[in-house]
Design a protein around this motif. Sequence first.
Motif, PDB file in Angstrom:
ATOM      1  N   ILE A 119      -3.000   4.767   4.918  1.00 23.35           N
ATOM      2  CA  ILE A 119      -2.868   4.150   3.567  1.00 23.35           C
ATOM      3  C   ILE A 119      -3.782   5.384   2.683  1.00 23.35           C
ATOM      4  CG2 ILE A 119      -3.378   2.748   1.489  1.00 23.35           C
ATOM      5  CD1 ILE A 119      -3.726   0.497   3.513  1.00 23.35           C
ATOM      6  N   SER A 120      -3.213   5.921   1.588  1.00 18.48           N
ATOM      7  CA  SER A 120      -3.677   6.886   1.000  1.00 18.48           C
ATOM      8  C   SER A 120      -3.674   6.796  -0.713  1.00 18.48           C
ATOM      9  CB  SER A 120      -3.588   8.343   1.064  1.00 18.48           C
ATOM     10  OG  SER A 120      -2.096   8.799   1.015  1.00 18.48           O
ATOM     11  N   SER A 121      -4.239   7.168  -1.691  1.00 19.70           N
ATOM     12  CA  SER A 121      -4.504   6.972  -2.883  1.00 19.70           C
ATOM     13  C   SER A 121      -5.357   5.859  -3.168  1.00 19.70           C
ATOM     14  CB  SER A 121      -3.182   6.729  -3.821  1.00 19.70           C
ATOM     15  OG  SER A 121      -3.186   5.574  -4.299  1.00 19.70           O
ATOM     16  N   SER A 140       1.601   6.580  -6.777  1.00 19.49           N
ATOM     17  CA  SER A 140       0.767   7.271  -7.524  1.00 19.49           C
ATOM     18  C   SER A 140       1.192   8.750  -7.123  1.00 19.49           C
ATOM     19  CB  SER A 140      -0.709   6.893  -6.328  1.00 19.49           C
ATOM     20  OG  SER A 140      -1.704   7.639  -6.626  1.00 19.49           O
ATOM     21  N   TRP A 141       1.877   9.004  -5.987  1.00 14.99           N
ATOM     22  CA  TRP A 141       2.335  10.206  -5.743  1.00 14.99           C
ATOM     23  C   TRP A 141       3.094  10.893  -7.094  1.00 14.99           C
ATOM     24  CZ3 TRP A 141       2.605  13.470  -1.177  1.00 14.99           C
ATOM     25  CH2 TRP A 141       3.324  14.471  -1.235  1.00 14.99           C
ATOM     26  N   TYR A 157      -6.161   4.354  -5.496  1.00 18.45           N
ATOM     27  CA  TYR A 157      -5.505   3.126  -6.192  1.00 18.45           C
ATOM     28  C   TYR A 157      -4.712   2.162  -5.094  1.00 18.45           C
ATOM     29  CZ  TYR A 157      -1.004   0.998  -8.030  1.00 18.45           C
ATOM     30  OH  TYR A 157       0.052   0.107  -8.290  1.00 18.45           O
ATOM     31  N   ALA A 158      -3.989   2.682  -4.217  1.00 20.16           N
ATOM     32  CA  ALA A 158      -3.305   1.813  -3.339  1.00 20.16           C
ATOM     33  C   ALA A 158      -4.236   1.270  -2.351  1.00 20.16           C
ATOM     34  CB  ALA A 158      -2.505   2.732  -2.264  1.00 20.16           C
ATOM     35  N   ARG A 198       2.447   1.517  -3.268  1.00 17.49           N
ATOM     36  CA  ARG A 198       1.359   2.060  -4.424  1.00 17.49           C
ATOM     37  C   ARG A 198       1.273   3.689  -3.929  1.00 17.49           C
ATOM     38  NH1 ARG A 198      -0.745  -3.583  -4.032  1.00 17.49           N
ATOM     39  NH2 ARG A 198      -0.556  -4.540  -6.082  1.00 17.49           N
ATOM     40  N   ARG A 199       1.200   4.069  -3.134  1.00 13.49           N
ATOM     41  CA  ARG A 199       0.589   5.447  -2.638  1.00 13.49           C
ATOM     42  C   ARG A 199       1.782   6.192  -3.056  1.00 13.49           C
ATOM     43  NH1 ARG A 199       2.629   9.627   0.783  1.00 13.49           N
ATOM     44  NH2 ARG A 199       4.203   8.116   1.931  1.00 13.49           N
ATOM     45  N   PRO A 204       0.354  13.597   3.281  1.00 13.48           N
ATOM     46  CA  PRO A 204       1.185  14.754   2.768  1.00 13.48           C
ATOM     47  C   PRO A 204       0.497  15.440   1.498  1.00 13.48           C
ATOM     48  CG  PRO A 204       2.487  13.104   2.912  1.00 13.48           C
ATOM     49  CD  PRO A 204       1.212  12.408   3.379  1.00 13.48           C
ATOM     50  N   ALA A 205       0.016  14.537   0.715  1.00 16.01           N
ATOM     51  CA  ALA A 205      -0.526  15.047  -0.635  1.00 16.01           C
ATOM     52  C   ALA A 205      -2.193  15.905  -0.209  1.00 16.01           C
ATOM     53  CB  ALA A 205      -0.862  13.899  -1.448  1.00 16.01           C
ATOM     54  N   ALA A 265       0.845  -1.237   0.049  1.00 12.62           N
ATOM     55  CA  ALA A 265       0.065  -0.050  -0.043  1.00 12.62           C
ATOM     56  C   ALA A 265       0.943   1.205   0.060  1.00 12.62           C
ATOM     57  CB  ALA A 265      -0.816  -0.139   1.107  1.00 12.62           C
ATOM     58  N   LYS A 282       0.727  12.967  -9.022  1.00 10.85           N
ATOM     59  CA  LYS A 282       0.768  14.629  -8.438  1.00 10.85           C
ATOM     60  C   LYS A 282       2.011  15.111  -9.028  1.00 10.85           C
ATOM     61  CE  LYS A 282       1.180  16.363  -3.782  1.00 10.85           C
ATOM     62  NZ  LYS A 282       0.095  17.831  -4.028  1.00 10.85           N
TER      63      LYS A 282
END
Lengths: 221, 221
Positions: free
Chosen positions: B60-62, A95-96, B64-65, A91-92, B46-47, A88, A100
């Motif tokens: 966990i963020s995003s 994705s960043w 997708y993740a 993948r975070r 932090p996003a 996770a 972003k």
Amino acid sequence: MYILYHYPLCPFSRLVRIILLEKQIPYKLIEKKPWVRDYELASLNPAFELPVLIADDRPISSAYAICEYLETLNEEISFLSSNNLDNAEIRRIFSWFTSKFYSEVTKLIFDEKIIAHFVEKHSPRANYIRAARANLKYHLDYIEFLLKTRKWLAGNIISFADLAAATQISTLDYLGELDWDKHEHAKEWYSIIKSRPSFRSILTDRIRGFTPPAHYQNLDF
Amino acid sequence: MYILYHYPLCPFSRLVRIILLEKQIPYKLIEKKPWVRDYELASLNPAFELPVLIADDRPISSAYAICEYLETLNEEISFLSSNNLDNAEIRRIFSWFTSKFYSEVTKLIFDEKIIAHFVEKHSPRANYIRAARANLKYHLDYIEFLLKTRKWLAGNIISFADLAAATQISTLDYLGELDWDKHEHAKEWYSIIKSRPSFRSILTDRIRGFTPPAHYQNLDF
């Protein structure tokens, strides 16, 4: 045999090429210009985005879908972990950088330098370049922050997160946008990734009209 | 127990809630406003983006993740296929809706209606709304095109692709932006998804100052 439709300076195309090379999967490259919206590209990917990987006669697009698919091949060489929570985090950060970082930095520079030169026929606009450079500093700070407590961006193993970040950076580096001043950990991390044979092979690509800075291919920069 | 930081009208928060409900994973909701960049949200992600799922004390963020992580839990209820190439198509369409559709439609409408109302205190700007609506028509055409040869967006099983698309659409529907005229297959597809208990439960959420159209919760619309 896999076929990859790509553009040499496209960071997502670079990412997929490196994974194919790392995983020792044979493939054939076909170059496409991402700004030419022809029938062939429309039929491969109605989003008109590169890269597109042809696997078993089926086109796969989106960096996320391609990377996850490639992860299922030659599983001995993996860019994910065996721990789901660690994945996770991988993948975070993937994705960043693919979302972003790309929209805040790489896309702005690519559009103002490459698209402006080949398609729109104007010079880069200073305000867009300035915004991208200001954003880039924050992102390099973030890489530096992560690497103060980790060997690689998402933990203790090299992962999709590192390859996604390094390929975005390599496109910017080709275009002379990298200044590692005050980002020592980040610079060392990038130099280690640059020394991988997969990475070195893509650094030999050249785009007509754009010469990368002298340090671009050097491992000691 | 999982904790989900979310905002009721955020399409990505809705997506994760629906997957948690579908997979029968107990969770606690904490509402956050995505435009308040406080210390808590910074430390979680932090996003500064929602949602954030707390699993084993790790954020966990995003989207997708989080979706890929949830797929590893309660594997009997799955939104991916057992075929890797079919999964590539699921992820391509997931990426289409969470990235392309979001930036071309949902984000524009959300910013001009919700952010403009609560933060910037101005009326929606007609040119942004017009652009988003024009883009939405093309995306509905694309859904219609896919559903002419498929039962679900990415093939013959309901997948992350359908949930990602339907949650973007549900946010727009709340804000009165959906017109299914000339999109019969798409309308039928959305009505089937809307009838799932997971989906019906999120359709009861209300945002102060914004009343959804009368058809919003109806299965027959």
